[in-house]
Design an enzyme around this catalytic site. Structure first.
Site, short mmCIF file in Angstrom:
data_model
loop_
_atom_site.label_atom_id
_atom_site.label_comp_id
_atom_site.label_asym_id
_atom_site.label_seq_id
_atom_site.Cartn_x
_atom_site.Cartn_y
_atom_site.Cartn_z
N HIS A 89 0.82 -1.21 0.00
CA HIS A 89 0.00 0.00 0.00
C HIS A 89 0.85 1.27 0.00
O HIS A 89 0.33 2.37 -0.11
CB HIS A 89 -0.93 -0.03 1.22
CG HIS A 89 -1.87 1.15 1.30
ND1 HIS A 89 -2.14 1.97 0.23
CD2 HIS A 89 -2.60 1.64 2.31
CE1 HIS A 89 -2.99 2.91 0.59
NE2 HIS A 89 -3.29 2.73 1.85
N CYS A 90 2.19 1.13 0.10
CA CYS A 90 3.00 2.35 0.29
C CYS A 90 3.86 2.71 -0.91
O CYS A 90 3.66 3.74 -1.53
CB CYS A 90 3.89 2.18 1.52
SG CYS A 90 2.94 1.91 3.03
N ILE A 91 4.84 1.85 -1.22
CA ILE A 91 5.90 2.25 -2.17
C ILE A 91 5.35 2.49 -3.59
O ILE A 91 5.81 3.42 -4.26
CB ILE A 91 7.06 1.22 -2.16
CG1 ILE A 91 7.51 0.92 -0.72
CG2 ILE A 91 8.24 1.70 -2.98
CD1 ILE A 91 8.00 2.11 0.07
N ASP A 98 2.69 6.05 -2.63
CA ASP A 98 3.03 7.30 -1.94
C ASP A 98 3.82 8.29 -2.80
O ASP A 98 3.54 9.50 -2.76
CB ASP A 98 3.79 7.02 -0.64
CG ASP A 98 3.00 6.10 0.28
OD1 ASP A 98 1.80 5.92 0.02
OD2 ASP A 98 3.59 5.58 1.23
#
Ligand code: NAD
Length: 425
Positions: free
Chosen positions: A259-261, A264
């Site tokens: 869900h991040c890299i 974001d």
């Protein structure tokens, strides 16, 4: 102190457990009644959080979960940990954060501290969330209630990761907001890192994740270049990381997941464009990382060709579907991209992942919802023309591959002694 945590997912649930363990009264709030009911019955729905961690806190009377926003009235602090995905145009989708603001505003008691933890672009807390909270409550931030931003640094799947030990960056809307937010986190977190503003804290989180994204792109690109030169990138990384200063290892793979890299950096890219600027490193890293599934497919073609086969009609097994080892999180997993690309070339694709027995329905992979993990054994491996190691879970017995004659494309460099039919990708 009675603390509410909104969004009981991969970030919110461990935070609830840590605050409760540290002696706070914790009220977990989520839209999803299945999650709140499961928690209130003493069960965890996240693999690396054991049931006992929940039960201990329920039994001590320090943890409770609800779907009822009106209970925000009971709280002294509320931490918001809801998703911040991208929309179909790859622009920030702040709807979860803003809807949370709308849902809680009417119930904010005077003096409450509100902290946003979701990853987002600089300006979200003060320009987007603050007006919603002020309008809905009639209260003024910095005077009647306190507002701050503190990014989460959860490291799922890392057995040594402890919420209490990970330093926490905090920026407040005012100096008093920062003080109030620090008083909340001091209950549960050992080291606090105050910064001058919400914007600085928001930018800190993005720097951390952009750093990862760009460095992963770098090793992904070097992997392909070194491959052409007959050099193994994993061997090179192992050697480079013996340097005691100025180097930090990042590892190549089949593409970005989680869900991040993958997400974001595009929050910053979007915001930079609003300022008339282009985040060139982010754009380039995105291009390199997004091209990795195609590179893996090209290696699959080569591996099959050596056996006189083609992707068309081949039976291919994906080993590991979660986006990283030893977790049950499959969000944005490149394994799905590879599966879809192979199927579009008429391969018959199955997967084995002990952490994902069945693909859950989600916004991203609804196409595969209901697909089930197949058995992986010395016998079943004979049914396949090719195996792709997409994620290297520790519990998978890789010696099965070695004993079989099935060609293998290894995107994670897990097999240390190659054999004929084995290929790194
Ligand atoms: N997963 C990670 O490793 C990680 C690490 C650092 C930061 N983050 C950031 O933390 C945030 C949350 O991520 P996550 O992985 O925990 O997401 P998640 O999808 O696991 O959990 C989010 C939870 O929020 C709930 N929710 C959504 N809208 C809501 C609303 N309006 N009210 C109440 N509950 C609501 C969902 O039902 C879900 O349970 C994101 O911004 C993410 O970028 C995630």
């Amino acid at each position: 102190m009675k603390i509410g945590i909104i969004g009981l997912g991969y970030v919110g649930l461990p935070l609830c457990v840590q605050f409760a363990k540290s002696g706070a009264d914790v009220l977990g709030i989520d839209l999803d009644p299945k999650k709140t009911e499961t928690l209130n019955q003493g069960h965890s729905y996240i693999k690396h959080i054991p049931n006992t961690a929940i039960q201990d806190q329920l039994n001590a009377g320090r943890l409770e979960a609800t779907t009822d926003y009106a209970r925000v009235r009971e709280l002294e602090a509320v931490l918001i940990c809801v998703p911040t995905p991208l929309d179909e145009h790859r622009a920030p989708d702040l709807s979860f954060v803003l809807n949370t603001g709308r849902s809680i505003a009417a119930y904010l008691p005077k003096g409450i501290t509100v902290v946003l933890e979701s990853t987002t672009y600089p300006g979200t807390t003060e320009d987007e969330l603050k007006p919603i909270l002020e309008q809905g409550s009639g209260l003024k931030a910095g005077k009647d209630f306190y507002l701050a931003y503190s990014p989460e640094r959860e490291d799922p799947g890392n057995p040594d990761s402890q919420v209490a030990k990970i330093p926490k960056v905090i920026g407040g809307h005012t100096a008093t907001c920062l003080e109030k937010a620090q008083a909340v986190y001091r209950i549960a977190i050992e080291t606090l890192v105050p910064v001058s503003s919400c914007r600085a804290a928001e930018a800190t989180k993005l720097l951390e994740n952009i750093f990862r994204c760009v460095n992963i792109a770098l090793v992904n690109e070097l992997k392909i270049i070194y491959q052409e030169m007959g050099i193994d990138i994993w061997e090179v990384i192992e050697a480079a990381k013996t340097k005691p200063f100025g180097y930090m290892p990042f590892y190549p793979g089949p593409g970005l997941g989680g869900h991040c890299i993958p997400i974001d950096p595009f929050y910053l890219n979007w915001k930079a464009k609003k300022h008339g600027m282009e985040a060139r490193f982010i754009k380039l890293a995105g291009e390199v990382n997004n091209a990795m599934p195609d590179y893996v497919i090209s290696r699959c073609k080569e591996a099959l060709k050596a056996y006189g086969k083609k992707i068309h009609s081949s039976r291919i097994l994906i080993l590991g579907l979660a986006y990283k080892p030893n977790v049950d999180d499959d969000r944005e997993s490149p394994g799905y991209v590879i599966m879809k690309k192979l199927e579009s070339q008429h391969a018959i694709v199955e997967y084995h992942d002990p952490h994902i027995p069945v693909v859950r329905s989600s916004r991203e992979h609804s196409y595969f919802a209901g697909k089930m993990s197949v058995e992986f054994s010395g016998k079943t491996i004979q049914d396949y023309d090719l195996v792709i190691i997409a994620t290297a879970h520790d519990s998978i017995d890789y010696s099965i591959l070695k004993k079989s004659k099935c060609p293998v494309v290894d995107t994670r460099g897990v097999i240390d002694r190659p054999w004929s039919g084995y290929m790194r990708a």
